[in-house]
Enzyme design. Structure first.
Site: not given
Ligand code: DGL
Length: 276
Positions: A11-12, A44, A74-75, A156, A188, A190
């Site tokens: 993922d990022s 993103g 990661c989307n 976050e 996403c 998150h």
């Protein structure tokens, strides 16, 4: 490829831990290598070219760890650079976020009103929309997409229950609510952490967690290829994960625990060679 090899997840940044959580739920006996490109997050808001370049480097890193499958957790990468990952991965199977979640949205929508939320890059790519429309043979589904870039820092920062977050979410979701969206794709990493708030603002909403559906897909593909790890090989209660990051951000442990639900092993800091 053999059963004992780990599954690679990238993922990022930290967000992909929400996908890893789902993988551990459905595939608890597997060993995992997780790479978070924390030095360069967020992806993103970056250009497609840049995300493709980063995605290639992350894939090469995981291939060097001898993984039997790659999960593009990661989307944003799944939306704009999945082909890059697949081409780099060669024979190693790759699972992205878009296809499994799109199939689930189509299966689960009742009124045919599907909402998609994600980062700017994901929404601008129309990857989810195209994927759902290509599977919607009866042409029944109406799609409304909305980029929600502020949700990433909100999660976050851990301010999901703050009144300001509610106002921002009401604003982002207003058009979806107006058009009676019955199924919402959380496009996403998150967003699953904001599920309770989405349910409050959209009563009765059917939430599609892209990580959950990707994990089910991973289970199916490993089973079909006879690559599921035998549980006798790793009979431990703790998930077997080696974590790698490209930077160790302040508060990493706290944020990671919120995504994953348990304390993580200390990550190893690595640098990814830029071969562009
Ligand atoms: N992991 C990203 C995604 O799922 C969100 C964070 C970022 O923008 O890099 O799209």
């Amino acid at each position: 490829m053999n059963k004992a090899q780990p599954i690679g997840v990238f993922d990022s940044g930290i967000g992909g831990l929400s996908v890893l959580k789902q993988l551990i739920r459905f595939l608890p006996d597997e060993a995992y290598v997780y790479l978070g490109d924390t030095a360069r997050v967020p992806y993103g808001n970056k250009s497609i070219e840049t995300v493709k370049n980063y995605a290639k480097q992350c894939t090469e890193f995981l291939l060097n760890k001898n993984v039997k499958m790659i999960i593009t957790a990661c989307n944003t990468v799944s939306a704009v650079a999945l082909e890059e990952v697949i081409n780099t991965a060669g024979n190693t199977p790759v699972i992205g976020m878009i296809e499994p979640a799109s199939e689930a949205a189509l299966r689960q929508t009742v009124k045919g009103n599907v909402g998609i939320i994600g980062t700017r890059a994901t929404i601008n790519s129309d990857a989810y929309k195209k994927s759902i429309e290509s599977k919607d043979i009866k042409n029944n589904v109406k799609i409304i997409s909305k980029a929600c870039p502020l949700f990433v820092p909100i999660v976050e920062e851990g301010i999901i229950r703050h009144p300001a977050t509610r106002m921002i979410a009401e604003e982002y979701l207003s058009n979806l609510i107006k058009h009676n969206t019955d199924t919402l794709v959380l496009g996403c990493t998150h967003y699953p952490l904001m599920s309770d708030l989405f349910r409050e603002l959209m009563p009765g909403i059917n939430l599609i967690d892209s990580g959950e559906h990707a994990a089910v897909n991973a289970l199916r593909i490993l089973a079909e290829n006879n690559l599921l790890k035998d549980n006798s090989e790793n009979f431990s209660k703790r998930a077997d994960v080696n974590f790698y990051v490209t930077d160790l951000p302040v508060l990493f442990d706290d944020v990671a625990k919120r995504f994953l639900g348990f304390d993580i092993k200390k990550p190893v800091i690595v640098s990814l060679p830029d071969k562009k």
